[in-house]
Structure formats: structure tokens, C-alpha cells
Enzyme design. Structure first.
Site, PDB file in Angstrom:
ATOM      1  N   GLY A  60       0.840  -1.194   0.000  1.00  0.00           N
ATOM      2  CA  GLY A  60       0.000   0.000   0.000  1.00  0.00           C
ATOM      3  C   GLY A  60       0.871   1.239   0.000  1.00  0.00           C
ATOM      4  O   GLY A  60       2.071   1.167   0.272  1.00  0.00           O
ATOM      5  N   CYS A  87       5.509  -6.023   1.438  1.00  0.00           N
ATOM      6  CA  CYS A  87       5.889  -4.617   1.332  1.00  0.00           C
ATOM      7  C   CYS A  87       5.308  -3.823   2.509  1.00  0.00           C
ATOM      8  O   CYS A  87       5.730  -4.016   3.640  1.00  0.00           O
ATOM      9  CB  CYS A  87       5.440  -4.088  -0.034  1.00  0.00           C
ATOM     10  SG  CYS A  87       6.264  -2.588  -0.500  1.00  0.00           S
ATOM     11  N   TYR A  88       4.304  -2.977   2.273  1.00  0.00           N
ATOM     12  CA  TYR A  88       3.703  -2.262   3.406  1.00  0.00           C
ATOM     13  C   TYR A  88       3.216  -3.263   4.459  1.00  0.00           C
ATOM     14  O   TYR A  88       3.333  -3.015   5.667  1.00  0.00           O
ATOM     15  CB  TYR A  88       2.530  -1.400   2.915  1.00  0.00           C
ATOM     16  CG  TYR A  88       1.821  -0.653   4.028  1.00  0.00           C
ATOM     17  CD1 TYR A  88       2.363   0.516   4.556  1.00  0.00           C
ATOM     18  CD2 TYR A  88       0.625  -1.131   4.565  1.00  0.00           C
ATOM     19  CE1 TYR A  88       1.731   1.194   5.597  1.00  0.00           C
ATOM     20  CE2 TYR A  88      -0.015  -0.460   5.601  1.00  0.00           C
ATOM     21  CZ  TYR A  88       0.544   0.709   6.107  1.00  0.00           C
ATOM     22  OH  TYR A  88      -0.085   1.367   7.134  1.00  0.00           O
ATOM     23  N   HIS A 178       7.334  -7.623  -4.211  1.00  0.00           N
ATOM     24  CA  HIS A 178       5.988  -8.071  -4.628  1.00  0.00           C
ATOM     25  C   HIS A 178       6.068  -9.428  -5.334  1.00  0.00           C
ATOM     26  O   HIS A 178       6.338  -9.478  -6.536  1.00  0.00           O
ATOM     27  CB  HIS A 178       5.355  -7.030  -5.552  1.00  0.00           C
ATOM     28  CG  HIS A 178       4.929  -5.804  -4.824  1.00  0.00           C
ATOM     29  ND1 HIS A 178       3.696  -5.685  -4.220  1.00  0.00           N
ATOM     30  CD2 HIS A 178       5.587  -4.648  -4.547  1.00  0.00           C
ATOM     31  CE1 HIS A 178       3.605  -4.514  -3.621  1.00  0.00           C
ATOM     32  NE2 HIS A 178       4.746  -3.868  -3.809  1.00  0.00           N
ATOM     33  N   GLU A 180       3.678 -11.231  -6.245  1.00  0.00           N
ATOM     34  CA  GLU A 180       2.506 -11.484  -7.101  1.00  0.00           C
ATOM     35  C   GLU A 180       2.680 -11.002  -8.530  1.00  0.00           C
ATOM     36  O   GLU A 180       1.894 -11.351  -9.397  1.00  0.00           O
ATOM     37  CB  GLU A 180       1.242 -10.857  -6.485  1.00  0.00           C
ATOM     38  CG  GLU A 180       1.280  -9.353  -6.281  1.00  0.00           C
ATOM     39  CD  GLU A 180       1.975  -8.968  -4.979  1.00  0.00           C
ATOM     40  OE1 GLU A 180       2.597  -9.844  -4.347  1.00  0.00           O
ATOM     41  OE2 GLU A 180       1.926  -7.788  -4.614  1.00  0.00           O
ATOM     42  N   ASP A 236     -19.813 -13.633 -19.804  1.00  0.00           N
ATOM     43  CA  ASP A 236     -20.288 -13.577 -18.422  1.00  0.00           C
ATOM     44  C   ASP A 236     -21.793 -13.832 -18.324  1.00  0.00           C
ATOM     45  O   ASP A 236     -22.239 -14.688 -17.556  1.00  0.00           O
ATOM     46  CB  ASP A 236     -19.961 -12.215 -17.792  1.00  0.00           C
ATOM     47  CG  ASP A 236     -18.487 -11.875 -17.924  1.00  0.00           C
ATOM     48  OD1 ASP A 236     -17.694 -12.811 -18.122  1.00  0.00           O
ATOM     49  OD2 ASP A 236     -18.144 -10.691 -17.847  1.00  0.00           O
ATOM     50  N   LYS A 378     -12.414 -13.368 -14.545  1.00  0.00           N
ATOM     51  CA  LYS A 378     -12.815 -13.665 -15.930  1.00  0.00           C
ATOM     52  C   LYS A 378     -12.346 -15.045 -16.400  1.00  0.00           C
ATOM     53  O   LYS A 378     -13.115 -15.795 -17.006  1.00  0.00           O
ATOM     54  CB  LYS A 378     -12.217 -12.603 -16.853  1.00  0.00           C
ATOM     55  CG  LYS A 378     -12.688 -12.697 -18.268  1.00  0.00           C
ATOM     56  CD  LYS A 378     -13.750 -11.674 -18.483  1.00  0.00           C
ATOM     57  CE  LYS A 378     -14.391 -11.788 -19.836  1.00  0.00           C
ATOM     58  NZ  LYS A 378     -15.596 -10.939 -19.876  1.00  0.00           N
TER      59      LYS A 378
END
Ligand code: XMP
Length: 522
Positions: A60, A87-88, A178, A180, A236, A378
Site C-alpha cells: 500500500g 511490502c507495506y 511483490h 505477485e 459472463d 474472468k
């Protein structure tokens, strides 16, 4: 909160990182059920009710040293479950557990960095450092200065001496980078290690989801309830319809509003699939001329969206009422639409485009919403579509905006322009399929430009329309890169469009990423 209580659940507490959704993506790929919730909502009571099997603290933009910095409830660390701070999130852990964090004056680190092992092996880093070091993606200003009691250092980088810290006994882990993002190539392995040490079994499968979703729909709609569903032709709403049909059969009626702004053959394909494969009661409202008439003289993109949205609601409502007696409206809302994001600026974000949906209908018609895809991304919807037996060609289709081709014709939309665009678009898509590129591209389409150009064809002069080719790669449509076509592909496509679509004599290629551009031109 979700009702997927039968699964082991992982809680992601969001502190406003731009990439929090990617954490959820990595976890879902590991078949772990997770939910993202903003830190403001995560109270002691929330934690007790959610009963997570593990927790991830996102990154963040804040500093733990600021007054009123975003924090999780301290009871988090008494739950006895593994916690991974990113991180944060790592700084929050150190701050709350007795370490110190310092301002990163001048020592901020952004971008690629390499970490090497420190105090010893760590379960979280299993499979790392086979080549001695790992590439990671850093993005931080502050840094940890002193470890909290019980913690050791397990990886360092030149600018981040506490790149990975952990208290393995309590299963608390903090990483400065990070894991991710794609730029941390072995980040997925780190998440895999984390969920394994937390005891997740990977039970979040589409087959399991499908059975649960059907049971939930039956419970919500009851034995007599009736549902209407607006089909857009997109994946969808189609998947939502098929799922609901499995749950309640003919008590579902679908309304496909053909606004005449579809791609070539699209309306027939959608209606055909539903009529032939599924036998779902379907109203095919052919309203093209009405929409084109309403768009006469409209050139402003937002005005186009509003005009189409207004008319869509009118048409849908008329047909739905005629179908009679529904208490529920089905929508193909996805998880990215329902995540309550933490705005980095603290304020509402700017509206770039007002995306059109069936907004306003539920209250106006006194309908309750059925949204069976609210928990899915998705690509998970696509997997569910395949599990439900939708044809692969249909499930894999590129996303298509609600206002359709109207926002791919800058300027006024006319029947002639629509036809030109449809034909050029069909050639472009055919080219992409022939070259085996369709699945590598998030979205590809032609834009018909509001200019004419002079050309020479045969011995004659032409003065015709110009079009632009647009093809992008993307994970979620929020950002996008231009697909790098080869020169041969582009020139072959341009030649085909000019030869096969009378009325277009010049083809251009849009090479703008998002940002600064958007995917659509309007
Ligand atoms: P932009 O153009 O905002 O597009 O970069 C991101 C994604 O959203 C789609 N899009 C829309 N979808 N109604 C929709 O249902 C709209 O008004 C609309 N505008 C853009 C676009 O096709 C892309 O997938």
C-alpha cells in the site's frame, strides 16, 4: 461476505496496493479460495466471523510512521494462523510486533532487484535460490530497520537487508518485494509454499464451484421463483444464464436485446447457441433500427453510452414484463466489479468512461439480483463455461463492450458505417484466427475513423474511409499492451481489408498502450 464457508478461506487485507488483485489471482491459480477486503472493514468481529486459515497483508502507499496509518486489528496475530505481509504489509507486521520501520529518505527502491539467501533455509522459500539468487520486484520507500522479536532474516538485497523476514515458529512471514507480479518470476512458488504450509488442500475447483453455485441459486430463488436474465452475447451473462438454467430450468427466461451494434454473425451465434444447445426460453428482441435511429446525430461518446443504456433498459423492461412475473434479475457481475478497493488517493476515482449495464433496473422493476459469478475472475468464468459445456469457441471469445460497435465509430453511427465496420472487423478477426493468434490476444477489433482519404485503385482515384486495427494483450482490461504483430501480418491484413471491403481504402495500426490510451477509442 461470501457464503463459500465450506472451503478453507484465505483473507487478503487490502491496504491500497495497485496490485492487490494479482495476489488473489495467484492464490486462485493454486485453487485456494480467497477474498480481498479493505483494511477498514477488517475488525476483530470480522476476523472471527471470516475464520481465515491464513492471511495476506497487501502492500500500500501509506507509511506506518504516519499518524492514523492503515492497520489490521492486532488480534490478527493471535489467531494462530500463518500471516504473509507484502511490502507495506511487512512493515505493518514489524511495527505491530515490536520491530522498527524507518523512513526511506533517499533509499527508496523501485523495480528489479536480486535477493540472496541469509540466515538459512525457510519453508516459504523452498525451490528458491537454485541459481544462487532470485529476481524480485521492489517498490517501496520505507524499510524495516530492526526486526521484531522472534524474527530472522532469510533473504537480502543490496538495498533491502530485510528482503525476507520470518518467525517460522509462529508462521509469520514478511517480504519487502511483490511476489505477485510477473517481474518476480518465482513469486508463484512463494505463494504455493505459503498456502501449503498453511494447510490448504487446493479444493477450489470449478466442478465444486458449479455444484455449490447451483445449490445457492436454488436456495435464493426458491421452488417457485422466476428469473430473467439479460444476455449480451458476452461470456459472463451467457455462463450465468446456463448456470441458472441448470439450477431452475424453465423458470429462467433470457432476453437478448439485439441493438444492431453487434459484430458480424454475433446475434445469430448467440441465439443459435442458446436455442440449439440449451433450450432455454429466450426472447430475441431485434431492435437494431430503433437503436440506430436513436443514435442519429449523436457524436459524443458518453452521450452514445447514455442513449444506448436508456433504450436498452426500455426494451429489456418491455420484454421482461411481457415474459411475466419474474422476481429476480440475473447479472454476470464478476469479482473485480465487487471488490471494494482502497483508493490510493483516499477519494473517489475519476470516471473515464461510464460503462453501460442494466443499472437502475432492479429497483425500478422491484427485482432482486441473482449474481452467481460474483466470486470469480474472468478466466475462472471461462473455466466454468467449459465445465458447463459451452462451446470452446464461444467461451474463448474476446470481450465485447455493451454499447458494441457504436463506440468503435467515432462520430455519428449510421447503418452504412456499421456495415463497413462489421465487414472490416470480420476480415481482421479471420486473419487473427488463421494465423493462430486469437487466444494470445485479449481483444482485437477494427475502428472506423471519421476521415476519408484519397487512394488509387486500379487506374482510378478513390476517396474512401480509413480504419484502424487495434489488438491488445491484458490481464483484466485495466492496463493493456499493444499486441506486436509482424509486418507481414499487418500488410496482408491491410491488403485483404482494402480488397474485400469496398468503401475502405486505407488501414492504420493503433500502437497505443493503456495507459495512456484506453482500449476502446471512445
Ligand atoms: P477501456 O476502453 O475503458 O476498456 O480501456 C476496458 C474494457 O472495457 C470494455 N468497455 C466497455 N464495456 N461497456 C462495457 O460493457 C462500455 O461502455 C465499455 N467501454 C469499454 C472494453 O471493451 C475493454 O474490454
Amino acid at each position: 461476505m461470501s457464503t463459500s464457508a465450506s472451503h478453507d478461506r484465505l483473507l487478503v487485507i487490502d491496504f491500497g496496493s495497485q496490485v492487490t488483485q494479482l495476489i488473489a489471482r495467484r492464490l486462485r491459480e493454486l485453487r485456494v479460495y480467497c477474498e480481498i477486503h479493505p483494511y477498514q472493514k477488517v475488525t476483530d468481529a470480522f476476523l472471527a466471523a471470516f475464520a481465515p486459515k491464513a492471511v495476506v497483508l497487501s502492500g500500500g502507499p501509506a507509511s506506518v510512521l504516519d499518524r492514523g496509518a492503515p492497520m489490521p486489528p492486532p488480534s490478527l496475530f493471535a489467531l494462530g494462523v500463518p500471516v504473509l505481509g507484502i511490502c507495506y504489509g511487512q512493515q505493518v507486521m514489524m511495527h505491530l510486533l515490536g520491530g522498527t520501520v524507518e523512513r526511506g529518505d533517499g533509499t527508496a527502491e523501485f523495480g528489479r532487484a536480486y535477493v540472496t539467501p541469509a540466515d538459512g533455509p525457510l519453508d516459504l522459500l523452498e525451490g528458491w535460490f537454485e541459481d544462487g539468487r532470485e529476481q524480485v520486484w521492489m517498490s517501496h520507500g520505507d524499510h524495516v530497520a530492526r526486526l521484531a522479536p522472534g524474527f530472522g532474516v532469510y533473504a537480502t538485497s543490496p538495498n533491502a537487508p530485510f528482503a525476507v523476514v520470518a518467525d517460522p515458529a509462529r508462521r509469520f512471514y514478511g517480504v519487502q518485494f511483490h511476489p505477485e507480479v510477473h517481474h518476480t518470476p518465482r513469486g508463484a512458488r512463494l505463494y504455493e509454499n505459503f498456502v501449503r504450509l498453511a494447510g490448504f488442500t487446493g479444493d477450489w475447483t470449478m466442478g465444486a464451484f458449479r455444484d455449490e453455485a447451483i445449490a445457492k441459486i436454488r436456495a435464493q430463488v426458491g421452488p417457485e421463483g422466476r428469473v430473467i436474465c439479460g444476455l449480451s452475447g458476452g461470456v459472463d451473462s451467457s455462463v450465468a444464464a446456463v448456470l441458472i438454467h441448470e439450477a431452475i430450468g424453465d423458470r429462467l427466461t433470457c432476453v437478448f436485446v439485439d441493438h444492431g451494434l453487434m459484430r458480424q454473425g454475433e446475434a445469430a451465434e448467440v441465439v443459435g447457441m442458446f436455442r440449439e444447445h440449451y433450450n432455454i426460453p429466450l426472447i430475441h428482441a431485434e431492435e437494431g433500427p430503433r437503436f440506430v435511429a436513436a443514435l442519429r446525430g449523436v457524436t459524443d461518446p458518453e452521450e452514445k453510452r447514455k442513449t444506448i443504456g436508456r433504450l436498452f433498459v426500455e426494451v429489456f423492461e418491455a420484454h421482461a414484463r411481457a415474459a411475466g412475473g419474474a422476481q429476480f434479475l440475473a447479472q454476470g457481475t464478476l469479482y473485480p466489479d465487487v471488490i471494494e478497493s482502497v483508493s490510493a488517493s483516499g477519494g473517489p476515482s475519476v470516471t473515464i468512461k461510464s460503462h453501460h449495464n442494466v443499472g437502475g433496473l432492479p429497483e425500478k422493476m422491484g427485482l432482486k439480483l441473482v449474481e452467481p459469478l460474483r466470486e470469480l475472475f474472468k478466466d475462472e468464468v471461462r473455466a466454468l463455461g467449459r465445465a458447463l459445456g459451452l462451446p470452446a469457441s464461444f467461451v474463448g471469445r474476446h470481450p465485447f463492450p455493451g454499447p458494441g460497435l457504436a463506440i468503435r465509430i467515432p462520430g455519428e453511427v449510421t447503418a452504412e458505417r456499421l456495415e463497413l465496420l462489421r465487414r472490416a472487423d470480420a476480415v481482421f478477426i479471420d486473419q487473427i484466427r488463421r494465423h493462430g493468434l486469437y487466444d494470445a490476444i485479449w481483444q482485437a477489433f477494427v475502428v472506423l475513423l471519421p476521415v476519408r482519404s484519397v487512394g488509387v485503385m486500379g487506374d482510378g482515384r478513390s476517396y474512401d474511409h480509413v480504419c484502424a486495427l487495434r489488438a491488445v494483450t491484458s490481464v483484466d482490461g485495466m492496463t493493456a499492451d499493444v499486441y506486436p504483430f509482424s509486418h507481414d501480418f499487418l500488410s496482408e491484413t491491410a491488403t485483404r481489408i482494402i480488397n474485400e471491403v469496398r468503401g475502405i481504402n486505407r488501414v492504420t495500426w493503433d500502437i497505443t498502450s493503456k495507459p495512456p490510451g484506453t482500449i476502446e477509442w471512445e
